[in-house]
Scaffold this active site. Sequence first.
Site, PDB file in Angstrom:
ATOM      1  N   HIS A 116       0.869  -1.174   0.000  1.00 27.18           N
ATOM      2  CA  HIS A 116       0.000   0.000   0.000  1.00 27.18           C
ATOM      3  C   HIS A 116       0.908   1.227   0.000  1.00 27.18           C
ATOM      4  O   HIS A 116       1.898   1.284   0.732  1.00 27.18           O
ATOM      5  CB  HIS A 116      -0.914   0.022   1.237  1.00 27.18           C
ATOM      6  CG  HIS A 116      -2.145  -0.833   1.070  1.00 27.18           C
ATOM      7  ND1 HIS A 116      -2.886  -1.313   2.132  1.00 27.18           N
ATOM      8  CD2 HIS A 116      -2.764  -1.285  -0.053  1.00 27.18           C
ATOM      9  CE1 HIS A 116      -3.909  -2.022   1.667  1.00 27.18           C
ATOM     10  NE2 HIS A 116      -3.857  -2.021   0.349  1.00 27.18           N
ATOM     11  N   ASP A 163       1.139   4.138   1.205  1.00 28.80           N
ATOM     12  CA  ASP A 163       1.626   4.866   2.387  1.00 28.80           C
ATOM     13  C   ASP A 163       2.839   4.200   3.042  1.00 28.80           C
ATOM     14  O   ASP A 163       3.530   4.811   3.847  1.00 28.80           O
ATOM     15  CB  ASP A 163       0.497   5.092   3.423  1.00 28.80           C
ATOM     16  CG  ASP A 163      -0.243   3.835   3.837  1.00 28.80           C
ATOM     17  OD1 ASP A 163      -0.389   2.934   2.996  1.00 28.80           O
ATOM     18  OD2 ASP A 163      -0.692   3.751   5.001  1.00 28.80           O
ATOM     19  N   HIS A 191       0.650   3.808  13.146  1.00 33.82           N
ATOM     20  CA  HIS A 191      -0.384   3.994  12.124  1.00 33.82           C
ATOM     21  C   HIS A 191      -1.560   4.762  12.728  1.00 33.82           C
ATOM     22  O   HIS A 191      -2.722   4.336  12.656  1.00 33.82           O
ATOM     23  CB  HIS A 191      -0.839   2.643  11.552  1.00 33.82           C
ATOM     24  CG  HIS A 191      -1.270   2.701  10.101  1.00 33.82           C
ATOM     25  ND1 HIS A 191      -2.536   3.062   9.729  1.00 33.82           N
ATOM     26  CD2 HIS A 191      -0.608   2.468   8.953  1.00 33.82           C
ATOM     27  CE1 HIS A 191      -2.630   3.018   8.395  1.00 33.82           C
ATOM     28  NE2 HIS A 191      -1.464   2.674   7.900  1.00 33.82           N
TER      29      HIS A 191
HETATM   30 ZN   LIG Z   1      -2.454  -1.070   4.223  1.00 32.17          ZN
HETATM   31 ZN   LIG Z   2      -1.191   1.869   5.927  1.00 31.34          ZN
END
Ligand SMILES: [Zn+2]
Ligand SMILES: [Zn+2]
Length: 300
Positions: A60, A62, A263
Amino acid sequence: MVFLGTGGSLPTKSRGLPSVAIKRDGELLLFDCGEGTQRQMMHAGLGFNRPTSIFISHLHGDHLLGLPGLLQTMSSLVRDKPLDIFGPRGLALFLKALQGTLGFSATFPVRISELTPGKTVNKPDYSIRTTLAKHDITCLAYAMEEHERPGHFHPDKARRLGVPEGPLWKELQYGKSVNVEGKTIEPKSVTGPPRPGLKVTYAIDTRPCQTVKQLARNSDLLMHDGGFALDRKEKAKEYFHSTAEEAAALAKAANCRRLALVHISAVTRDDKILLKEAGRVFSHTIVPRDLMVLSLMRSP
Ligand SMILES: [Zn+2]
Ligand SMILES: [Zn+2]
């Protein structure tokens, strides 16, 4: 350790995208490389030419869009040491596309290893174990586990067994048996029990799950997805993330010494709420901010 980016999904004014650095005997281990990681590394004074391994949790954006900029900067600074990048399947294709489209070639060898969950990376002083986290795409959780160190050396015992002071003592201290006048002396007869190394587990973008719980067992530090407060419990489930409370329950069940929530969702305005909700379950919880430094000490 330096928490380079403690946010997730979206950066905010105060939190960058995920990346954590472990500085260990001159070597650098990076877990994830969110956008902006290279500037955070500058702020933290980590340098760009150390022996470095990067462990990407999943594909992903990010978690890995910091790689293009970091690789380019390292090349501009004429890095010469090899760079190891580990991550799930698909990572090699991503990096190949980057090099093809950006048309830059690294000044240093980039060694890419795609890992399937369960694989272990062995280094001389530690190993990195992996497991499958519970996310909506393949996501690896990592545990860095130092090898056991030999126990304390007892000179009095060595003397009593007739081992003369000098190089033989050193051999025994490093766990090798030695021979004195035809007699074999085992290291365990002159040293205490082996001393455990440090264990640090990184499980980001995951629901609480058995595989992560097993991987994290007895960690000195568990970094776990936990950026959702209880009022968004359903959203955490829907997006395959965890609430702070769920992360705390897992840290407790896995007998971890300390938990760092990572996160942190951009929607969570006040991280004191996360700390409160997690702290009710597991009091050794922190919610690190970007660039926070944490020193982990080995037992003496
Ligand atoms: Zn993710
Ligand atoms: Zn993430």
